[in-house]
Design an enzyme around this catalytic site. Structure first.
Site, PDB file in Angstrom:
ATOM      1  N   ASP A  19       7.754  59.221 -55.704  1.00 13.67           N
ATOM      2  CA  ASP A  19       8.332  60.525 -55.999  1.00 13.67           C
ATOM      3  C   ASP A  19       7.956  60.860 -57.444  1.00 13.67           C
ATOM      4  O   ASP A  19       8.568  60.356 -58.382  1.00 13.67           O
ATOM      5  CB  ASP A  19       9.854  60.477 -55.818  1.00 13.67           C
ATOM      6  CG  ASP A  19      10.515  61.829 -56.107  1.00 13.67           C
ATOM      7  OD1 ASP A  19       9.853  62.688 -56.730  1.00 13.67           O
ATOM      8  OD2 ASP A  19      11.686  62.015 -55.743  1.00 13.67           O
ATOM      9  N   LYS A  61       8.526  70.439 -59.306  1.00 21.12           N
ATOM     10  CA  LYS A  61       8.831  70.825 -60.682  1.00 21.12           C
ATOM     11  C   LYS A  61       7.663  71.485 -61.434  1.00 21.12           C
ATOM     12  O   LYS A  61       7.405  72.656 -61.214  1.00 21.12           O
ATOM     13  CB  LYS A  61       9.412  69.623 -61.435  1.00 21.12           C
ATOM     14  CG  LYS A  61      10.803  69.257 -60.883  1.00 21.12           C
ATOM     15  CD  LYS A  61      11.685  68.488 -61.842  1.00 21.12           C
ATOM     16  CE  LYS A  61      13.123  68.471 -61.310  1.00 21.12           C
ATOM     17  NZ  LYS A  61      13.598  67.168 -60.877  1.00 21.12           N
ATOM     18  N   PHE A 108      17.154  59.160 -57.731  1.00 21.88           N
ATOM     19  CA  PHE A 108      17.432  60.595 -57.572  1.00 21.88           C
ATOM     20  C   PHE A 108      16.247  61.237 -56.872  1.00 21.88           C
ATOM     21  O   PHE A 108      15.135  61.269 -57.401  1.00 21.88           O
ATOM     22  CB  PHE A 108      17.700  61.320 -58.896  1.00 21.88           C
ATOM     23  CG  PHE A 108      18.069  62.760 -58.646  1.00 21.88           C
ATOM     24  CD1 PHE A 108      19.379  63.118 -58.339  1.00 21.88           C
ATOM     25  CD2 PHE A 108      17.097  63.755 -58.634  1.00 21.88           C
ATOM     26  CE1 PHE A 108      19.707  64.437 -58.042  1.00 21.88           C
ATOM     27  CE2 PHE A 108      17.432  65.079 -58.340  1.00 21.88           C
ATOM     28  CZ  PHE A 108      18.739  65.420 -58.048  1.00 21.88           C
TER      29      PHE A 108
HETATM   30  C1  LIG Z   1      14.359  67.047 -59.552  1.00 19.20           C
HETATM   31  C2  LIG Z   1      13.932  65.946 -58.662  1.00 19.20           C
HETATM   32  C3  LIG Z   1      13.906  66.095 -57.251  1.00 19.20           C
HETATM   33  C4  LIG Z   1      14.461  67.317 -56.556  1.00 19.20           C
HETATM   34  O1  LIG Z   1      13.817  68.488 -56.882  1.00 19.20           O
HETATM   35  P1  LIG Z   1      14.518  69.900 -56.576  1.00 19.20           P
HETATM   36  O2  LIG Z   1      13.442  70.893 -56.857  1.00 19.20           O
HETATM   37  O3  LIG Z   1      15.691  70.005 -57.495  1.00 19.20           O
HETATM   38  O4  LIG Z   1      14.928  69.867 -55.147  1.00 19.20           O
HETATM   39  C5  LIG Z   1      13.405  65.062 -56.497  1.00 19.20           C
HETATM   40  N1  LIG Z   1      12.967  63.931 -57.074  1.00 19.20           N
HETATM   41  C6  LIG Z   1      12.989  63.737 -58.408  1.00 19.20           C
HETATM   42  C7  LIG Z   1      12.465  62.465 -58.983  1.00 19.20           C
HETATM   43  C8  LIG Z   1      13.476  64.728 -59.251  1.00 19.20           C
HETATM   44  O5  LIG Z   1      13.538  64.534 -60.569  1.00 19.20           O
END
Ligand SMILES: *Cc1c(COP(=O)(O)O)cnc(C)c1O
Length: 400
Positions: A226, A255, A141
């Site tokens: 990520d 985040k 994700f």
């Molecule tokens: C939430 C998330 C994203 C995307 O972040 P948004 O602010 O919702 O665009 C990307 N990578 C990971 C691992 C995430 O948990």
């Protein structure tokens, strides 16, 4: 007074139906706690997918935000502002990378990393025009943009969104042999989550991060972690890769960098990689704005001052031990790191969503992923007593 049900109906009538929320309507929050419009109190065990590590409405963040609101909020990058430089310096010092590129949302951070990797491939590695390949993992994700969903393996994410952006190759997660096999002379990067959050808190085998670090280095391929969900103390270290000292070439953050009040994301890298961007090749109107800079700067300071990494380690271990005492033969796994924890149930038993509805009734807000997993990721500022309070209720709901 408008009731919860009326708010829910209004959203249903006037808003796109791209979410399936737990039916609770929140109107107030403090620290790890939230309240619904009827005044009922809940422990927030999702923390906006780990965007609220510092707790809701952290007073230090609210003060930084409000002070900056009195001075300057947005300039665009057409002009300099007096908050960006000091914030970039702090990001470099805290993360150990030489340079930072600020954006807003996690998905934008991911897109930035992908552009950076492709540019590096063409400009430095010498890959032929339009031939760059990036390797990603199954069940990833990384966000919701059209390119990102193009390499998702979740049909809800990719269906009806094609044609997918070319140049991506999917391999199984936690499989270093598959990575070695997938690399070609055109591979510019391998992008992976150090723990797969949305997939259901999938923790890879010990040594995986170190091994992918070695493989990428040996093949002149950039390693991109990520850390949007796993970063900022959530898993018990400032960044999850620090558990194995496997520093990536590009780290994506988001985040919790926004301290639960403002979207702040970006990528970090050393100049060897970051210098592929030149004026005009990337940007964002809101990225690096002074309000974002002060919020994120304070968000970082709180993590450090309150040692929220140590707290996540200690409370996470405590909570996981408790969850393992729950008596329910359908539970097949309780796993996690720090305060990123999941309970997984056998397939084709009671849906995780149904447990979450019962937990909501008892005052614990958690969200299922897929049909079989409940994730627990409360704000890192909570106390042992808060966890005990939650556990008592969780045990009542899940124990048979
Ligand atoms: C939430 C998330 C994203 C995307 O972040 P948004 O602010 O919702 O665009 C990307 N990578 C990971 C691992 C995430 O948990």
């Amino acid at each position: 007074m408008t009731s919860s049900q009326e708010f829910i109906d209004m959203e249903h009538k006037y808003g796109a139906h791209n979410y399936h929320p737990i039916p609770v309507v929140l109107s107030k929050a403090e620290g790890p706690w939230v309240w619904d419009v009827e005044g009922k109190k809940y422990l927030d065990c999702l923390s906006a997918y780990s965007a609220v590590n510092q707790g809701h409405r952290n007073p230090r963040i609210l003060k930084a935000l409000s002070d900056q609101c009195d001075r300057l909020t947005l300039t665009s990058r057409a002009f300099h502002n007096d908050q960006l430089g000091p914030f970039e310096k702090k990001m470099a010092e805290v993360t150990g990378f030489e340079a930072f590129l600020p954006m807003n949302t996690g998905a934008e951070g991911v897109e930035t990393a992908l552009k950076c990797a492709r540019r590096w491939g063409y400009m430095k590695k010498g890959v032929d025009k339009d031939k760059a390949e990036i390797i990603v993992c199954a069940e990833n994700f990384h966000g919701r943009t059209i390119t990102i969903v193009g390499f998702s393996t979740d049909p809800d994410a990719y269906d009806h969104h094609g044609p997918a952006t070319p140049g991506f190759k999917v391999i199984p997660y936690d499989d270093t042999a598959a990575l070695e096999e997938a690399i070609t002379p055109n591979t510019v990067a391998f992008m992976v989550e150090p723990i797969q959050g949305e997939a259901g808190v999938k923790v890879p085998s010990e040594g995986y991060l170190t091994k992918v670090r070695q493989i990428c280095k040996a093949n002149n391929v950039l390693l991109i972690f990520d850390e949007v969900q796993t970063g900022f103390c959530r898993t018990g270290k400032m960044f999850c890769w620090q558990h194995e000292d496997a520093k990536p070439d590009i780290m994506i953050v988001g985040k919790a960098l926004g301290g639960g009040v403002y979207p702040v994301s970006g990528i970090l890298a050393d100049w060897e990689v970051m210098d592929v961007f030149t004026p005009g090749t990337h940007g964002s109107t809101f990225g690096g704005n002074p309000l974002a800079c002060v919020v994120a700067s304070e968000a970082l300071d709180i993590l450090i001052d309150e040692k929220l990494d140590e707290k996540a380690t200690e409370l996470g271990a405590y909570f996981m031990d408790k969850l393992r005492t729950i008596n329910n033969p359908d539970i097949i796994d309780v796993r996690g790191k720090g305060l990123l924890i999941a309970i997984e149930f056998k397939p084709n038993t009671k849906h995780a969503h149904d447990y979450c509805l019962e937990l909501m009734d008892k005052g614990v807000l958690a969200k299922d992923t897929h049909d079989t997993t409940i994730r627990f990721a409360p704000a890192l500022v909570l106390t042992k007593e808060d966890l005990d309070w939650a556990f008592e209720r969780i045990d009542k709901v899940i124990s048979v």
